[in-house]
Design an enzyme around this catalytic site. Structure first.
Site, PDB file in Angstrom:
ATOM      1  N   THR A  30       0.835  -1.194   0.000  1.00  0.00           N
ATOM      2  CA  THR A  30       0.000   0.000   0.000  1.00  0.00           C
ATOM      3  C   THR A  30       0.872   1.248   0.000  1.00  0.00           C
ATOM      4  O   THR A  30       1.990   1.239   0.499  1.00  0.00           O
ATOM      5  CB  THR A  30      -0.932   0.048   1.233  1.00  0.00           C
ATOM      6  OG1 THR A  30      -0.152   0.024   2.423  1.00  0.00           O
ATOM      7  CG2 THR A  30      -1.916  -1.101   1.217  1.00  0.00           C
ATOM      8  N   ASN A  32       0.622   4.736   1.573  1.00  0.00           N
ATOM      9  CA  ASN A  32      -0.118   5.470   2.599  1.00  0.00           C
ATOM     10  C   ASN A  32      -0.071   6.963   2.304  1.00  0.00           C
ATOM     11  O   ASN A  32       0.951   7.475   1.850  1.00  0.00           O
ATOM     12  CB  ASN A  32       0.481   5.195   3.978  1.00  0.00           C
ATOM     13  CG  ASN A  32       0.272   3.760   4.397  1.00  0.00           C
ATOM     14  OD1 ASN A  32      -0.691   3.451   5.071  1.00  0.00           O
ATOM     15  ND2 ASN A  32       1.169   2.873   3.981  1.00  0.00           N
ATOM     16  N   GLU A 117      -4.792   4.010   3.363  1.00  0.00           N
ATOM     17  CA  GLU A 117      -3.849   3.130   2.686  1.00  0.00           C
ATOM     18  C   GLU A 117      -4.374   2.783   1.303  1.00  0.00           C
ATOM     19  O   GLU A 117      -5.456   2.219   1.165  1.00  0.00           O
ATOM     20  CB  GLU A 117      -3.653   1.853   3.494  1.00  0.00           C
ATOM     21  CG  GLU A 117      -3.191   2.113   4.910  1.00  0.00           C
ATOM     22  CD  GLU A 117      -3.132   0.855   5.746  1.00  0.00           C
ATOM     23  OE1 GLU A 117      -2.547  -0.145   5.291  1.00  0.00           O
ATOM     24  OE2 GLU A 117      -3.700   0.874   6.853  1.00  0.00           O
TER      25      GLU A 117
END
Length: 183
Positions: A30, A32, A117
């Site tokens: 991910t 963020n 995320e």
């Protein structure tokens, strides 16, 4: 069918260090973003959960230096610093791509702070901490919830990705790829 208001919501942000669980625990990396950038958007306030849309990564990026979580139990993100090395996003990685985004408290992990995320559906060669990220949030998939196991969580994330791809294949969503926001 085009996005239904309040969508699309456009967010111009940058990639920050997170908990470090997306890649290591889940195998689903991910990017963020600061939760404040999500909160400042026109998304209905307080609506945590899973969203879908489009993402574009651009600019330069650096290396993340991570120190342990300040609370010692992992419910707060570790202290991070991005050391800029002036690497540039490769052209094939800088195109508009599908994404799913988790916003909230990640009940499975018991976060004490919210996070935003973004999983960009693409195989990147490098991590791109500090790079610019533009998001077109196009809809809501589901509320966040807890899971009995990591495997159940991964299965649900994969289901979210499948749903996002189905939505994004519709003509009304495809036209967003050429929106001036991504130029």
């Amino acid at each position: 069918m085009p996005p239904v208001p309040p969508y699309p919501v456009f967010i111009d942000s940058h990639v920050i260090g997170g908990f470090g669980r997306g890649s290591s625990d889940l195998g689903i990396p991910t990017a963020n973003i600061p939760p404040s950038d999500f909160v400042a958007s026109n998304i209905p306030k307080g609506q945590t959960g899973i969203y879908f849309g489009l993402a574009q990564i651009s600019g330069t990026y650096g290396t993340l230096v991570r120190q342990p979580s300040p609370d010692g139990n992992g419910s707060k993100p570790p202290v991070t610093e991005i050391i800029q090395t002036e690497n540039s996003i490769r052209p094939e990685d800088g195109v508009v791509l599908p994404m799913v985004m988790s916003v909230g408290w990640n009940p499975f992990y018991g976060n004490s702070e919210p996070s935003a995320e973004v999983h960009v559906v693409h195989k990147f060669t490098d991590q791109f901490y500090g790079a610019n990220i533009r998001l077109a949030v196009l809809g809501y998939i589901r509320p966040e919830r807890n899971f009995e196991s990591v495997d159940a969580l991964i299965e649900e994330i994969m289901n979210d990705i499948r749903k996002a791809k189905e939505f994004l294949a519709e003509d009304g969503y495809k036209q967003i790829e050429s929106n001036e926001f991504f130029k």
